[in-house]
Scaffold this active site. Structure first.
Site, PDB file in Angstrom:
ATOM      1  N   SER A 163       0.790  -1.229   0.000  1.00  0.00           N
ATOM      2  CA  SER A 163       0.000   0.000   0.000  1.00  0.00           C
ATOM      3  C   SER A 163       0.822   1.279   0.000  1.00  0.00           C
ATOM      4  CB  SER A 163      -0.982  -0.004   1.171  1.00  0.00           C
ATOM      5  OG  SER A 163      -0.294   0.197   2.375  1.00  0.00           O
TER       6      SER A 163
ATOM      7  N   LYS B   6      -6.521   3.345   9.094  1.00  0.00           N
ATOM      8  CA  LYS B   6      -5.597   4.329   8.533  1.00  0.00           C
ATOM      9  C   LYS B   6      -6.140   5.743   8.726  1.00  0.00           C
ATOM     10  CE  LYS B   6      -3.395   1.313   5.151  1.00  0.00           C
ATOM     11  NZ  LYS B   6      -3.374   0.867   3.755  1.00  0.00           N
TER      12      LYS B   6
END
Ligand code: ADP
Length: 667
Positions: free
Chosen positions: A574, A617
């Protein structure tokens, strides 16, 4: 204890020991086939020399066997309203989690309200009619079959909760019926009846999965009791059949405490086994008795400790078990968790099957992706996510502070925490997805106040805890808003990662120096992250004109990509988009905004693929003071499912390709 042997005569004391063990064996409630084995061991034991090592080993073994709760069970309290009340009283928020748990319990309650259906199979008409008459009077739904063939046909057509069958019948016998039931309905209990009270066939029947064994001629009370036990046993296993709850999320988000509340709501005992770092299968399944110092495994040991065969057993950190040369702990767990097999779980030390089907297993994991697939297949994942600041504050006010006040003995003059003080602790003294450290900090403050009162430095009055008082007790702040306090730089871009402790921010730094186009990667990057970096560089090189970078620039420089906090291993795809942006910033010499954080996997053609852990996140971004979060377009569903207030304070932008976001980040 010391024994003496005189003229080969066994000492009196030893006879007493043997007789006591014999009594304990018969009272232990162990199934007949286990009792059989225990008695054989006792027989061997009685011939052993008390000074031999074997003597002690066998004595310990038999004592262990009789100490197990073979048929001791608590009865379930299946009251949904009570369960809901307990969950709500003890746990703030977690609506989704609580709903899933209540649904789970509701299924169990529904199944328990029905009249159990019983199939009676016997070729003697008299027995059949008798049993039918008696059991109908007990309110069971009864169907009869006059032989095995008819029973198999009925089993094809309908489901029964209990099957009561003769073993010995012409043609299709009781074993064939047992086999059919086991293959088709794993939760149906089979009770075997026979005129041939041979222990062999009893052992065989139980080995093949029969619930119980009754010898003819039997007392009707015996049958009634056996059926009642079978019904109860079935109920206690219903919720574990097919799906085992797996609580997944960062530490300190309430997984263990909710597990404990489920046990309390059901009126069951609770025990916990930590699986983190277990390498040796024997820790789960025990050592064979031939090893010196052999011990039973943790599952059986915890069951013994709770004293019941149907506790709620929480297996912590199932994503952290390792596989190595000492067997495969995961496969032992699989056997314990699998409803098709766990009614006869074999611990190597016990060496006899123990029925785990009454245990309600709940497992926990930080990252469910790391659970081995075979285990994952059997689980129903319930996600626990990190808490927002607002939620943390409310949990502190409603739960953590009252708990610490009571624990530190401050109930008579409880300190009064202001909202600002709690927020200060959350923002400046903790940096976590859950609330473990928050609880610890509150405990520290309460403890310090208690100490001062005891020392006489403070009057027995309620203290008001303001931000200044927090600083006085906890010292200088420990955390800063990494992002809000940092300067924009060329080649440094903020990224978001997902770790087992929740989400976190990272800074990807790119630097160039005279050289020949080499790529240097540092900062404990895992293989996938290294590959992402290479892919990001290739993408930027092959599309340099799009970003206004001259193509030959790359040939004259070596490029170094570094992700600070080098001691922490980092991996995953990511960071691809973040690395690409760091390179573009570096080669275009444009400043990158620190308060914009990116997450997304990058393909060689510049497309952005979705990533995991979006909620964690975003929480991490907010904790660090990030103003804008850029995520893959295909993660939109994750955002849409979040409550509105969750998004307060951050702007969320979606990207399909790198080109979409260059001007959002670079100044
Ligand atoms: P985990 O098992 O996820 O690491 P714990 O269950 O040990 O977390 O929780 C840590 C502490 O936080 C416990 O004291 C627990 O009671 C408290 N806690 C966590 N979540 C909540 C919540 N939603 N409401 C009340 N207390 C909570």
């Amino acid at each position: 204890m010391k024994f003496f042997r005189r003229n080969n005569q066994i000492d009196e004391t030893q006879i007493t020991i043997i007789e006591e063990l014999r009594k304990k064996i018969s009272q232990s409630g162990m199934p007949p086939h286990v009792q059989e084995i225990a008695l054989k061991e006792l027989d061997l034991f009685s011939k052993m020399n008390p000074s031999s090592a074997e003597y002690t080993i066998t004595l310990t073994y038999i004592e262990y066997l009789v100490s197990l709760p073979w048929n001791k069970k608590t009865s379930d309290n299946l009251n949904l309203e009570r369960a809901e009340r307990i969950l709500n009283e003890r746990h703030y928020g977690l609506y989704e989690v609580k709903n899933r748990i209540l649904e789970h319990l509701a299924v169990k309650i529904l199944s328990s309200n029905k009249n159990p259906r019983i199939l009676i199979v016997d070729d003697e008409e008299i027995t059949r009619k008798n049993l039918e008459h008696v059991l109908k009077k007990e309110n069971y739904d009864v169907v009869t079959a006059k032989n095995g063939v008819e029973a198999l046909r009925l089993l094809d057509e309908q489901k029964f909760e209990i099957v009561l069958t003769d073993i010995k019948m012409e043609g299709v016998d009781g074993f064939a019926i047992l086999e059919k039931v086991k293959a088709k309905y794993s939760n149906t209990k089979v009770i075997m009846i026979t005129a041939y009270a041979a222990v062999d066939s009893a052992v065989e029947a139980i080995k093949r999965g029969a619930f119980h064994y009754i010898a003819k001629p039997f007392k009707i009370e015996e049958v009634k009791l056996s059926i009642k036990q079978a019904v109860e046993d079935r109920l206690s296993t219903i919720s574990t059949k097919g799906s085992i709850l797996c609580f997944a999320g960062p530490p300190g988000t309430g997984k263990t405490s909710i597990g404990k509340s489920i046990a309390d709501a059901l009126g069951r005992k609770f025990a916990r086994i930590s699986l983190g770092g277990i390498k040796d299968e024997a820790e789960i399944r025990g050592h064979r008795r031939t090893y010196a110092g052999a011990k039973p495994g943790r599952i059986i040991e915890e069951i013994r400790r709770t004293g019941v065969a149907n506790p709620v057993l929480m297996l912590d950190e199932i994503d952290k078990i390792c596989q190595d040369f000492k067997g495969d702990p995961a496969s032992a767990l699989l056997e314990a968790l699998d409803p098709e097999q766990n009614y006869a779980f074999i611990d190597h030390y016990l060496d006899v099957p123990f029925d785990l089907s009454g245990v309600m297993f709940i497992v926990t994991a930080n990252i469910p992706d790391n659970i081995q697939h075979a285990l994952l297949d059997r689980m129903e994942i319930i996600e626990f996510s990190g808490y927002t600041e607002e939620e943390k504050k409310n949990i502190a006010l409603k739960h953590l502070i009252p708990k610490q006040i009571a624990e530190q003995g401050l109930t008579e003059f409880p300190p009064e925490f202001t909202d600002e003080a709690i927020l200060k602790i959350i923002q400046e003294y903790t940096r976590e997805a859950g609330i473990r450290n928050l609880e610890r900090m509150i405990a520290t403050i309460c403890r310090k106040i208690a100490t001062e009162v005891v020392k006489g430095n403070k009057a027995r009055n309620s203290v008001k805890i303001t931000p200044e008082v927090v600083e006085f007790y906890l010292g200088p702040r420990r955390f800063y808003f990494e992002v809000a306090d940092a300067k924009n730089r060329v080649g440094v871009v903020t990224g978001l990662v997902w770790t087992e402790t929740g989400g976190d921010i990272i800074f990807v730094e790119a630097a160039k120096m005279k050289g020949k186009g080499e790529l240097i990667l540092t900062g404990s990057l895992g293989n996938i992250m290294k590959e992402s970096a290479q892919a990001a560089l290739s993408y930027v090189k092959s599309n340099s004109s799009m970003f206004g970078i001259s193509e030959d620039t790359f040939e004259n420089y070596d490029i170094h990509i570094h992700v600070p906090q080098g001691a922490i291993p980092k991996d995953g795809p990511s960071a691809g988009a973040t690395i690409a942006m760091a390179l573009i910033s570096l080669f275009t010499n444009r400043l990158a905004r620190r308060d914009v954080a990116i997450t997304g996997e990058l393909t060689l053609s510049g497309r952005i693929l979705p990533v995991g852990g979006i909620k964690e996140k975003i929480l991490a971004a907010k904790r660090a003071g990030v103003k804008t979060v850029i995520i893959p377009h295909r993660n939109r569903v994750d955002i849409d499912s979040l409550p509105e207030n969750f998004k307060n304070g951050v702007e969320i932008i979606f990207m399909e390709k790198i080109g979409d976001i260059v001007d959002k980040i670079l100044i």
